[in-house]
Enzyme design. Structure first.
Site, PDB file in Angstrom:
ATOM      1  N   HIS A   1      -8.003   3.734  -5.178  1.00  0.00           N
ATOM      2  CA  HIS A   1      -7.005   4.652  -4.672  1.00  0.00           C
ATOM      3  C   HIS A   1      -7.212   5.968  -5.428  1.00  0.00           C
ATOM      4  O   HIS A   1      -6.604   6.098  -6.744  1.00  0.00           O
ATOM      5  CB  HIS A   1      -5.612   4.289  -4.856  1.00  0.00           C
ATOM      6  CG  HIS A   1      -5.272   3.219  -3.582  1.00  0.00           C
ATOM      7  ND1 HIS A   1      -4.721   3.495  -2.472  1.00  0.00           N
ATOM      8  CD2 HIS A   1      -5.207   2.117  -3.702  1.00  0.00           C
ATOM      9  CE1 HIS A   1      -4.545   2.457  -1.864  1.00  0.00           C
ATOM     10  NE2 HIS A   1      -4.843   1.373  -2.607  1.00  0.00           N
TER      11      HIS A   1
ATOM     12  N   CYS B   1      -8.728   2.256   0.932  1.00  0.00           N
ATOM     13  CA  CYS B   1      -8.186   0.990   1.046  1.00  0.00           C
ATOM     14  C   CYS B   1      -8.031   0.506   2.447  1.00  0.00           C
ATOM     15  O   CYS B   1      -8.980   0.155   3.156  1.00  0.00           O
ATOM     16  CB  CYS B   1      -6.961   1.083   0.088  1.00  0.00           C
ATOM     17  SG  CYS B   1      -6.105  -0.522  -0.112  1.00  0.00           S
TER      18      CYS B   1
ATOM     19  N   GLU C   1      -5.942   8.917  -4.887  1.00  0.00           N
ATOM     20  CA  GLU C   1      -4.569   9.508  -4.783  1.00  0.00           C
ATOM     21  C   GLU C   1      -3.857   9.083  -6.067  1.00  0.00           C
ATOM     22  O   GLU C   1      -3.150   9.751  -6.323  1.00  0.00           O
ATOM     23  CB  GLU C   1      -4.135   9.478  -3.457  1.00  0.00           C
ATOM     24  CG  GLU C   1      -3.379   8.182  -3.193  1.00  0.00           C
ATOM     25  CD  GLU C   1      -4.189   7.215  -2.811  1.00  0.00           C
ATOM     26  OE1 GLU C   1      -5.312   6.957  -2.853  1.00  0.00           O
ATOM     27  OE2 GLU C   1      -3.663   6.288  -2.233  1.00  0.00           O
TER      28      GLU C   1
END
Lengths: 749, 238
Positions: free
Chosen positions: B207, B90, B209
């Site tokens: 993302h 990002c 994560e």
């Protein structure tokens, strides 16, 4: 004091307020003193109108650590952790400057959570506007959403949910309420007190400018044609600096050097130096020149009442000033040592070596309450509570359903919540649009538990019947929390009303608070804080907003992996309706959208079964007996069923003749908004257990139909088969994209 | 072989703790989490460098540009040249682009609105440090959250990017079809993430994560793990 004084008749305080000041002071006021007293006596800071009524709300409970009075409510959630939460209005600023008004609303509520010592992890929002199709509404909605998102996304706090209501009474005075919640270790609680003389007073963060001068005073006035000139009273936010302030503040608390902590919101430095002194039974003395100002020619009074954003106020031991300074320096944040805690009980401000303010702290923090009179509003007599519409013919039902699913207050809010980061922090396990409340896991804090957070409001019910409407809003908020499987543990409220000096407005305020208080007692849930926003009165058209309490309910679920969403899981599962349906369509979507009237009976909370209903819901979800859950609210049974179908792309087949109700009428069974009702789905072997759970408390749990693979919405009424037959996809397209079409003028996926 | 991994925290990073938490709690990696000025001093010791998401320096001027000029990025460039994996997510991707470690630009979304939603990412190459355990054509569910994530590159650059197999992920439908509707931000050729010629510098807007644990995913997927597992494999191999 060697200062220019101000004549008593020039001071903008009421006769009672002046009397309270001069009884103690017996001298003229300096200009900065008068400005400080004016702002602290404003409705927004002093709660002078609401203070006599608010004690009706129950505030105690075994989990409560801090109730009303602190910057935010704090409740014990076990595992050594505490939940901190609060909601607040930013109505007037948002009406004038929607982007900055909404953004700084978010900034302010984050500070309230932070200054208790908690890491803010979730945001919620509640908007009230005029009709969606109106261009002014679109302008407001577009920029308010951008403001909330722009601030929240940049500061890195996830959105957990919210609600929006459209009604012509909010055309000029939109209502923008924002909430935040955070988590902390119980032993890291920070209070807004200065207890020890000799401690230093540190101001962290942004410089002080003319933005937000007199913001609190301006929020305490009606909006008029001249309000445009108040635009300087709207603050400008800087979420980037806020992010640094959050990290620096939490690091300072962890390092053990923070004795007291206060955020700078309404009334700025004035509020900080007086509230910390008064709470700690001490005094404060600061040097005005130490405050970093943005504009050279600012007057002392302007500096003292400025509401410039992104500032925090710390009380620190003298030997720790350099330690905290090193933490602030890491984040490249400026700070100043303004002065010292004294034992004088006074707030003293020095300018060029001379005192320009010397006031007892309590004069600032405890201004007298205003005695408002309440008078029964005659509009209520004009309403027909017993009114019922002519029963629609069967062939009209499909179109009625289409209209309701595409109405302003039912359509999907996706256009709004897509603009918010719902994922940051790795907390959200039930996200916006997936359940009645947002659910956040607490893995990061070493706990298996989860927090459910929800906002609810219903100005239509509160307008028609303030008492039952108020009670209903709390019931509905707690039902949202229970629907995901969390026990409602506490709530805070934001009470948005018109001008309290109008006795008929004040009457509705009293009744709403009574309703909330009685429901809170019945549900055995404490109120741990709140906010009151009066003067939401449009003087151009001379109308007050509809009474609009907004409630932020917080729930706790022991094992977050058991939290339940509202999506049908598989065909053939049973659909069960919990609760009984009554003829309560006053203020409902059905009545307003289809019959364009405000008549009818508003839903009344059944205080005898409310608590058990919610407890049983929590119990069946935590025992893993259900596969989906959703509470019934705006739009009644039909809307709730259809939302569950749309979430899953599965259909349903229902027989409404089976549902326990006080009427045979099909329209009322479909669209009544009776409280305390839920829909759950179960597999065959759990059907009996779910029914038995509710039967212990004489609450009906009725099998009304099944989930189907066929993407159709089918409703029968006994032998009248398929009185409603609609394709799921058609309903879903309209429901899902109407707001985007309105806002963008075309469909964009 | 123990892995030495660092996540660099910039002023205004907001997804930094999330990345560290996913690495520690889901992947059970040992990871250092360092403020950019501190990371500057020790960058030599790390086998992989992560630039997390967020709003560094408040996205002032342009997303990622101020962070691109922090001293630590000079060191990151040196390490990237040595073949060390440098991974941007990002805002981290925006920083990589602004530092010219990766080609192209990330401009405002086509809708002009911030957009947070779950997307489907089709793996376009198996040679990058972040996709080497995947099969070309695999589709991962990973969420986006950005206002300036629309990838753009001129025709010549795009031709090179395609010819050199530098496109790592594209936004597609759930079944891997490249459609306009599946493109959440108007990125050219639906590009979601790219790598450098060598494949050790990888940036993407979504993302991973946030997608590594089933409890966080609306579909109970864990596709973000593939991203981390690929990096793990890359490090063990080198």
């Amino acid at each position: 004091m060697a200062q220019e004084t101000i004549q008593q008749d020039e001071i903008n305080l009421t006769a009672e307020e002046k009397a309270a000041v001069f009884k103690v002071l017996q001298r003229d006021l300096t200009l900065p003193e008068a400005a400080m007293l004016e702002v602290m006596n404003s409705e927004h800071c002093s709660y002078k109108s609401s203070r006599p009524i608010l004690p009706l709300l129950p505030t105690e409970g075994p989990r409560v650590i801090c109730g009303p009075g602190e910057d935010a409510g704090v409740v014990d959630i076990g595992d050594g952790l505490a939940l901190v939460f609060k909601l607040e209005s930013h109505n007037h600023p948002s009406a004038l400057d929607p982007y900055n008004g909404a953004a700084t609303g978010v900034g302010g509520i984050i500070r309230d959570i932070l200054c208790m010592g908690a890491r803010p992890i979730g945001l919620l929002d509640s908007f009230r506007f005029g009709k969606l199709s109106d261009p002014h509404t679109k302008w407001l909605l577009k920029h308010v959403t951008k403001g909330v998102g722009g601030y929240g996304n940049c500061v890195g706090i996830a959105n957990a949910g919210g609600e929006i209501e459209f009604d012509p009474s909010f055309q000029i005075n939109c209502l923008i309420n924002v909430g935040c919640f955070g988590i902390m270790r119980k032993d890291e609680l920070a209070l807004s007190t200065a207890t020890t003389p000799g401690d230093r007073l540190i101001l962290l963060g942004g410089s002080t400018g003319r933005d937000g001068i007199g913001g609190a005073s301006f929020a305490s006035k009606d909006i008029t044609e001249e309000s445009e000139s108040d635009r300087g009273a709207v603050q400008i936010g800087d979420p980037y600096m806020k992010k640094l302030i959050i990290e620096a503040t939490l690091e300072a608390i962890k390092s053990g050097v923070v004795e007291g902590l206060k955020d700078l919101g309404a009334a700025g430095v004035t509020c900080s130096i007086s509230e910390t002194a008064d709470a700690g039974g001490t005094g404060t003395e600061i040097d005005l020149e130490k405050i970093r100002i943005r504009e050279d020619d600012m007057e002392p009074w302007e500096i003292l009442v400025s509401e410039s954003q992104e500032r925090m106020f710390f009380v620190v031991k003298p030997e720790n000033v350099s330690k905290i300074g090193a933490i602030f320096a890491k984040y490249e944040l400026p700070y100043e040592d303004l002065g010292v805690v004294t034992d004088s009980g006074k707030c003293v401000v020095n300018h060029k070596g001379k005192p320009i303010v010397d006031l007892p702290a309590h004069l600032l923090t405890k201004p007298p309450a205003a005695n408002r009179t309440a008078e029964y509003p005659d509009y209520l007599d004009k309403l027909d509570r017993k009114w019922l519409p002519k029963e629609p013919e069967t062939k009209e039902l499909n179109d009625i359903c289409r209209k309701i699913m595409a109405s302003d207050n039912i359509i999907s809010r996706e256009w709004v919540y897509r603009q918010y980061d719902t994922e940051v922090g790795l907390y959200s396990t039930i996200k916006s649009g997936q359940g009645d409340g947002g659910v956040f896991r607490l893995t990061e804090f070493g706990s298996k538990k989860g927090i459910a957070a929800t906002f609810d409001g219903n100005s239509h019910h509160c307008y028609l019947d303030p008492y039952n409407g108020g009670a209903g809003v709390l019931m509905e908020a707690c039902s949202n929390v229970a629907a995901v499987g969390a026990e409602p543990i506490a709530f805070t409220d934001c009470l948005n009303f018109g001008n309290p000096e109008h006795p008929k407005v004040f009457w509705t305020f009293e009744k709403v608070v009574e309703g909330i208080a009685d429901a809170a007692k019945a549900l055995d849930i404490p109120c741990v804080g709140g906010n009151v926003s009066f003067y939401n009165h449009d003087q151009v058209n001379n109308v007050a907003v509809k009474p609009s309490p907004v409630i932020f309910a917080a729930g706790l679920i022991d094992d977050v992996s058991k939290a339940m969403n509202n999506k049908f899981k598989a065909p053939k599962q049973h659909i069960i309706l919990i609760g009984e349906t009554r003829t309560e369509i006053g203020g409902s979507e059905y009545t307003r959208v289809i019959h364009q009237t405000e008549n009818g009976q508003v839903p009344k909370v059944d205080f005898t079964t409310a608590k058990n209903t919610l407890a049983d819901m929590v119990s069946i979800i935590n025992s893993e007996l259900v596969t989906a859950s959703h509470d019934l609210s705006k739009g009644g049974l039909f809307v709730t069923l259809t939302e569950m179908a749309m979430a899953s792309n599965l259909g349903y087949n229902i027989d409404i003749h089976r549902m326990p109700a006080d009427t045979e009428r099909v329209d009322i069974r479909l669209f009544s908004e009776t409280h305390g009702r839920f829909l759950v789905t179960v597999i065959n072997e759990n059907l009996g257990k779910v029914v038995a759970q509710f039967a212990q408390h004489q609450i009906p749990a009725t099998l009304i139909g099944t989930v189907t693979e066929d993407k159709k919405l089918l409703i029968s009424n006994g032998n009248d088969t398929n009185i409603i037959e609609l394709p799921l996809e058609e309903i879903k397209q309209k429901w899902k994209f109407r707001m985007e079409e309105e806002m963008e003028g075309k469909i964009q996926k | 072989m123990p892995m030495n991994v660092v996540v660099i925290q910039f002023s205004g990073s907001t997804c930094d703790r999330d990345l560290v938490n996913a690495m520690r709690n889901v992947m059970e990696w040992d990871v250092d989490f360092l403020w950019h000025e501190k990371a500057m001093k020790n960058l030599e010791k790390y086998d992989a460098i992560f630039l997390p998401g967020g709003f560094t320096y408040g996205d002032h001027l342009r997303a990622g540009i101020i962070a691109a000029f922090t001293p630590v990025m000079g060191k990151v460039k040196e390490r990237a040249k040595e073949g060390v994996p440098v991974l941007g997510i990002c805002n981290g991707f925006q920083i990589l682009v602004e530092s010219e470690l990766l080609p192209g630009a990330l401009i405002g979304n086509e809708t002009l609105r911030f957009s947070c939603k779950w997307t489907n990412l089709r793996v376009e190459t198996e040679r990058s440090a972040a996709t080497n355990i995947a099969k070309k054509g695999d589709v991962w569910k990973v969420p986006i959250a950005h206002g300036e994530g629309r990838y753009f590159l001129d025709k010549k650059g795009l031709k090179d990017l395609n010819e050199n197999d530098q496109i790592v992920w594209r936004y597609t439908t759930e079944t891997g079809e490249l459609t306009k509707e599946a493109n959440p931000n108007g990125s050219i050729e639906n590009i979601a993430g790219i790598c450098n010629l060598e494949g050790n510098v990888v940036g993407l807007m979504p993302h991973p994560e946030r997608a590594a644990e089933s409890t966080l995913s609306p579909w109970e997927t864990e596709d973000g793990k593939f991203y981390f597992q690929s990096i793990e494999k890359f490090l063990r191999r080198s």
